[in-house]
Write a protein that holds these residues in place. Structure first.
Motif, PDB file in Angstrom:
ATOM      1  N   VAL A  70       0.829  -1.202   0.000  1.00  0.00           N
ATOM      2  CA  VAL A  70       0.000   0.000   0.000  1.00  0.00           C
ATOM      3  C   VAL A  70       0.868   1.258   0.000  1.00  0.00           C
ATOM      4  O   VAL A  70       0.620   2.205  -0.752  1.00  0.00           O
ATOM      5  CB  VAL A  70      -0.945   0.005   1.218  1.00  0.00           C
ATOM      6  CG1 VAL A  70      -1.641   1.358   1.353  1.00  0.00           C
ATOM      7  CG2 VAL A  70      -1.973  -1.106   1.098  1.00  0.00           C
ATOM      8  N   LEU A  71       1.894   1.275   0.849  1.00  0.00           N
ATOM      9  CA  LEU A  71       2.788   2.433   0.913  1.00  0.00           C
ATOM     10  C   LEU A  71       3.503   2.635  -0.422  1.00  0.00           C
ATOM     11  O   LEU A  71       3.641   3.772  -0.902  1.00  0.00           O
ATOM     12  CB  LEU A  71       3.823   2.234   2.031  1.00  0.00           C
ATOM     13  CG  LEU A  71       3.280   2.296   3.461  1.00  0.00           C
ATOM     14  CD1 LEU A  71       4.350   1.867   4.449  1.00  0.00           C
ATOM     15  CD2 LEU A  71       2.789   3.694   3.790  1.00  0.00           C
ATOM     16  N   THR A  78       1.649   9.297  -6.146  1.00  0.00           N
ATOM     17  CA  THR A  78       2.003  10.685  -5.847  1.00  0.00           C
ATOM     18  C   THR A  78       3.266  11.117  -6.599  1.00  0.00           C
ATOM     19  O   THR A  78       3.359  12.252  -7.080  1.00  0.00           O
ATOM     20  CB  THR A  78       2.204  10.890  -4.336  1.00  0.00           C
ATOM     21  OG1 THR A  78       3.125   9.888  -3.838  1.00  0.00           O
ATOM     22  CG2 THR A  78       0.891  10.760  -3.592  1.00  0.00           C
ATOM     23  N   TYR A  79       4.220  10.215  -6.733  1.00  0.00           N
ATOM     24  CA  TYR A  79       5.470  10.570  -7.409  1.00  0.00           C
ATOM     25  C   TYR A  79       5.263  10.729  -8.913  1.00  0.00           C
ATOM     26  O   TYR A  79       5.752  11.690  -9.514  1.00  0.00           O
ATOM     27  CB  TYR A  79       6.527   9.506  -7.131  1.00  0.00           C
ATOM     28  CG  TYR A  79       7.896   9.842  -7.689  1.00  0.00           C
ATOM     29  CD1 TYR A  79       8.423  11.122  -7.564  1.00  0.00           C
ATOM     30  CD2 TYR A  79       8.666   8.872  -8.320  1.00  0.00           C
ATOM     31  CE1 TYR A  79       9.679  11.438  -8.063  1.00  0.00           C
ATOM     32  CE2 TYR A  79       9.925   9.177  -8.820  1.00  0.00           C
ATOM     33  CZ  TYR A  79      10.430  10.455  -8.683  1.00  0.00           C
ATOM     34  OH  TYR A  79      11.671  10.762  -9.188  1.00  0.00           O
ATOM     35  N   PHE A  80       4.534   9.813  -9.534  1.00  0.00           N
ATOM     36  CA  PHE A  80       4.265   9.930 -10.965  1.00  0.00           C
ATOM     37  C   PHE A  80       3.455  11.186 -11.263  1.00  0.00           C
ATOM     38  O   PHE A  80       3.663  11.859 -12.279  1.00  0.00           O
ATOM     39  CB  PHE A  80       3.523   8.695 -11.477  1.00  0.00           C
ATOM     40  CG  PHE A  80       4.416   7.492 -11.695  1.00  0.00           C
ATOM     41  CD1 PHE A  80       5.713   7.460 -11.215  1.00  0.00           C
ATOM     42  CD2 PHE A  80       3.944   6.379 -12.372  1.00  0.00           C
ATOM     43  CE1 PHE A  80       6.530   6.360 -11.408  1.00  0.00           C
ATOM     44  CE2 PHE A  80       4.747   5.272 -12.581  1.00  0.00           C
ATOM     45  CZ  PHE A  80       6.044   5.261 -12.102  1.00  0.00           C
ATOM     46  N   ASP A  90      13.027  19.021 -10.010  1.00  0.00           N
ATOM     47  CA  ASP A  90      12.281  19.407  -8.810  1.00  0.00           C
ATOM     48  C   ASP A  90      11.612  18.189  -8.174  1.00  0.00           C
ATOM     49  O   ASP A  90      11.666  17.987  -6.953  1.00  0.00           O
ATOM     50  CB  ASP A  90      11.212  20.449  -9.152  1.00  0.00           C
ATOM     51  CG  ASP A  90      11.821  21.770  -9.607  1.00  0.00           C
ATOM     52  OD1 ASP A  90      12.822  21.721 -10.345  1.00  0.00           O
ATOM     53  OD2 ASP A  90      11.298  22.822  -9.238  1.00  0.00           O
ATOM     54  N   ALA A  91      10.961  17.385  -9.006  1.00  0.00           N
ATOM     55  CA  ALA A  91      10.278  16.196  -8.499  1.00  0.00           C
ATOM     56  C   ALA A  91      11.260  15.245  -7.842  1.00  0.00           C
ATOM     57  O   ALA A  91      10.986  14.661  -6.786  1.00  0.00           O
ATOM     58  CB  ALA A  91       9.548  15.484  -9.644  1.00  0.00           C
ATOM     59  N   SER A  92      12.429  15.094  -8.447  1.00  0.00           N
ATOM     60  CA  SER A  92      13.448  14.195  -7.913  1.00  0.00           C
ATOM     61  C   SER A  92      13.974  14.687  -6.567  1.00  0.00           C
ATOM     62  O   SER A  92      14.129  13.909  -5.622  1.00  0.00           O
ATOM     63  CB  SER A  92      14.606  14.069  -8.910  1.00  0.00           C
ATOM     64  OG  SER A  92      15.640  13.265  -8.387  1.00  0.00           O
ATOM     65  N   ILE A  93      14.236  15.990  -6.459  1.00  0.00           N
ATOM     66  CA  ILE A  93      14.748  16.552  -5.208  1.00  0.00           C
ATOM     67  C   ILE A  93      13.735  16.362  -4.082  1.00  0.00           C
ATOM     68  O   ILE A  93      14.083  15.961  -2.969  1.00  0.00           O
ATOM     69  CB  ILE A  93      15.097  18.038  -5.378  1.00  0.00           C
ATOM     70  CG1 ILE A  93      16.304  18.201  -6.318  1.00  0.00           C
ATOM     71  CG2 ILE A  93      15.417  18.682  -4.025  1.00  0.00           C
ATOM     72  CD1 ILE A  93      16.615  19.638  -6.666  1.00  0.00           C
ATOM     73  N   LEU A  94      12.474  16.661  -4.369  1.00  0.00           N
ATOM     74  CA  LEU A  94      11.440  16.534  -3.334  1.00  0.00           C
ATOM     75  C   LEU A  94      11.285  15.082  -2.886  1.00  0.00           C
ATOM     76  O   LEU A  94      11.141  14.802  -1.690  1.00  0.00           O
ATOM     77  CB  LEU A  94      10.113  17.074  -3.862  1.00  0.00           C
ATOM     78  CG  LEU A  94      10.047  18.596  -4.023  1.00  0.00           C
ATOM     79  CD1 LEU A  94       8.766  18.995  -4.754  1.00  0.00           C
ATOM     80  CD2 LEU A  94      10.126  19.294  -2.675  1.00  0.00           C
ATOM     81  N   ALA A  95      11.321  14.161  -3.830  1.00  0.00           N
ATOM     82  CA  ALA A  95      11.187  12.750  -3.474  1.00  0.00           C
ATOM     83  C   ALA A  95      12.347  12.291  -2.599  1.00  0.00           C
ATOM     84  O   ALA A  95      12.193  11.397  -1.761  1.00  0.00           O
ATOM     85  CB  ALA A  95      11.109  11.886  -4.734  1.00  0.00           C
ATOM     86  N   HIS A  96      13.503  12.925  -2.774  1.00  0.00           N
ATOM     87  CA  HIS A  96      14.676  12.540  -2.003  1.00  0.00           C
ATOM     88  C   HIS A  96      14.712  13.162  -0.606  1.00  0.00           C
ATOM     89  O   HIS A  96      15.732  13.086   0.087  1.00  0.00           O
ATOM     90  CB  HIS A  96      15.940  12.886  -2.778  1.00  0.00           C
ATOM     91  CG  HIS A  96      16.266  11.893  -3.847  1.00  0.00           C
ATOM     92  ND1 HIS A  96      15.647  11.903  -5.083  1.00  0.00           N
ATOM     93  CD2 HIS A  96      17.103  10.832  -3.869  1.00  0.00           C
ATOM     94  CE1 HIS A  96      16.117  10.914  -5.817  1.00  0.00           C
ATOM     95  NE2 HIS A  96      17.002  10.244  -5.107  1.00  0.00           N
ATOM     96  N   SER A 151       4.989  12.301  -1.463  1.00  0.00           N
ATOM     97  CA  SER A 151       5.551  11.078  -2.051  1.00  0.00           C
ATOM     98  C   SER A 151       6.794  10.642  -1.297  1.00  0.00           C
ATOM     99  O   SER A 151       7.054   9.440  -1.156  1.00  0.00           O
ATOM    100  CB  SER A 151       5.876  11.309  -3.536  1.00  0.00           C
ATOM    101  OG  SER A 151       7.043  12.077  -3.707  1.00  0.00           O
ATOM    102  N   ALA A 152       7.565  11.604  -0.800  1.00  0.00           N
ATOM    103  CA  ALA A 152       8.759  11.272  -0.019  1.00  0.00           C
ATOM    104  C   ALA A 152       8.377  10.562   1.280  1.00  0.00           C
ATOM    105  O   ALA A 152       9.063   9.641   1.726  1.00  0.00           O
ATOM    106  CB  ALA A 152       9.555  12.535   0.284  1.00  0.00           C
ATOM    107  N   GLY A 153       7.268  11.007   1.879  1.00  0.00           N
ATOM    108  CA  GLY A 153       6.796  10.345   3.093  1.00  0.00           C
ATOM    109  C   GLY A 153       6.389   8.906   2.842  1.00  0.00           C
ATOM    110  O   GLY A 153       6.720   7.996   3.620  1.00  0.00           O
TER     111      GLY A 153
END
Length: 278
Positions: A70-71, A78-80, A90-96, A151-153
């Motif tokens: 589920v996680l 959320t990431y896609f 930007d998306a990559s930095i936030l996910a990290h 998405s990072a969470g």
């Protein structure tokens, strides 16, 4: 260099290729549908890999395997969505931002107490995230970036669960539960918004499913060889890979706030990895 670190670097490269493919196909295919294809293709492949390797499904620990699924599914969605909505870098930095969430979750569920230095780094990473989200510039402010933080969470929750499960279950089974759950979760989300892909788009979707499975296997193996935080921090090299694809294919050049915010996040997470155990 440790095997776990090498595996994490390889997984970052593979996932960056997947991200570029997702960015390309998301111009016309809805996020939930991309997640569905990514997941169903991987589910079928990993099932046959389990059969070939004689890996049986466990009779114990099913709730935790399902939770990991589920996680992982929520992270994918959320990431896609974020990749489709904002620049790839930007998306990559936030996910990290995930390592900071990993530290919090590991402290609660894995009983890994963070050091004082670690706690001091949280505000630095938070400031970096705010520079990317740009909440005080309403012309630039993006809810999409907030979804990237979310998405990072979810990624951190998945990483923590993998670390726990890797001591008890085969990597193939962990990946299978993740992909099978993501397939099920994506179906109702795409039900009334299905777009028939063109031959080229279908090719992209198949490539996403295959490439992402390869990356997931490398990542899962990395977590079985190394501490969850070390793996997550090593994966920061993925930002470089994603920035390269974003520049080459979409002429995406990060603004100063993004660069400064990214530097704060990366620097704080490198310091985070060095502070572990002190």
């Amino acid at each position: 260099m440790k095997n776990g670190v090498i595996l994490a670097i390889v997984s970052s490269l593979v996932f960056s290729i997947m991200n570029a493919l997702v960015k390309a196909v998301s111009l016309s295919i809805p996020t939930a549908e991309v997640v569905f294809f990514r997941s169903i293709i991987g589910t079928v492949i990993i099932f046959f890999m389990m059969r070939h390797a004689n890996v049986a499904f466990s009779t114990e620990g099913i709730p935790m395997l399902a939770l990991r699924g589920v996680l992982g599914a929520l992270y994918l969605i959320t990431y896609f969505y974020t990749i489709a909505a904002i620049p790839l870098t930007d998306a990559s930095i936030l996910a990290h931002l995930a390592p900071f969430f990993v530290m919090m979750l590991a402290a609660v569920f894995l009983k890994e107490k963070p050091s004082k230095k670690t706690l001091a780094l949280f505000p630095v990473a938070f400031l970096g995230a705010m520079l990317l989200v740009k909440p005080f510039q309403f012309s630039s402010y993006s809810v999409h970036a907030l979804v990237g933080v979310l998405s990072a969470g979810f990624a951190a929750g998945a990483a923590t669960s993998i670390r726990y499960l890797s001591q008890r279950h085969h990597a193939y089974e962990i990946v299978f539960y993740f992909l099978a759950t993501a397939t099920v979760v994506s179906i109702p989300l795409m039900w009334n918004n299905v777009v028939i892909p063109s031959p080229l788009e279908f090719f992209y979707l198949v490539c996403i499913g295959v490439v992402s499975l390869i990356g997931q296997l490398f990542l899962t193996k990395a977590f079985t060889h190394e501490n969850a935080v070390v793996v997550e921090v090593t994966r920061y090299i993925g930002i470089v890979f994603n920035a390269m694809w974003g520049f080459l294919f979409w002429a995406e050049v990060p603004d100063l706030l993004t660069v400064f915010g990214g530097v704060l996040i990366v620097a704080s997470c490198i310091a985070l990895s060095r502070s572990k155990g002190r």
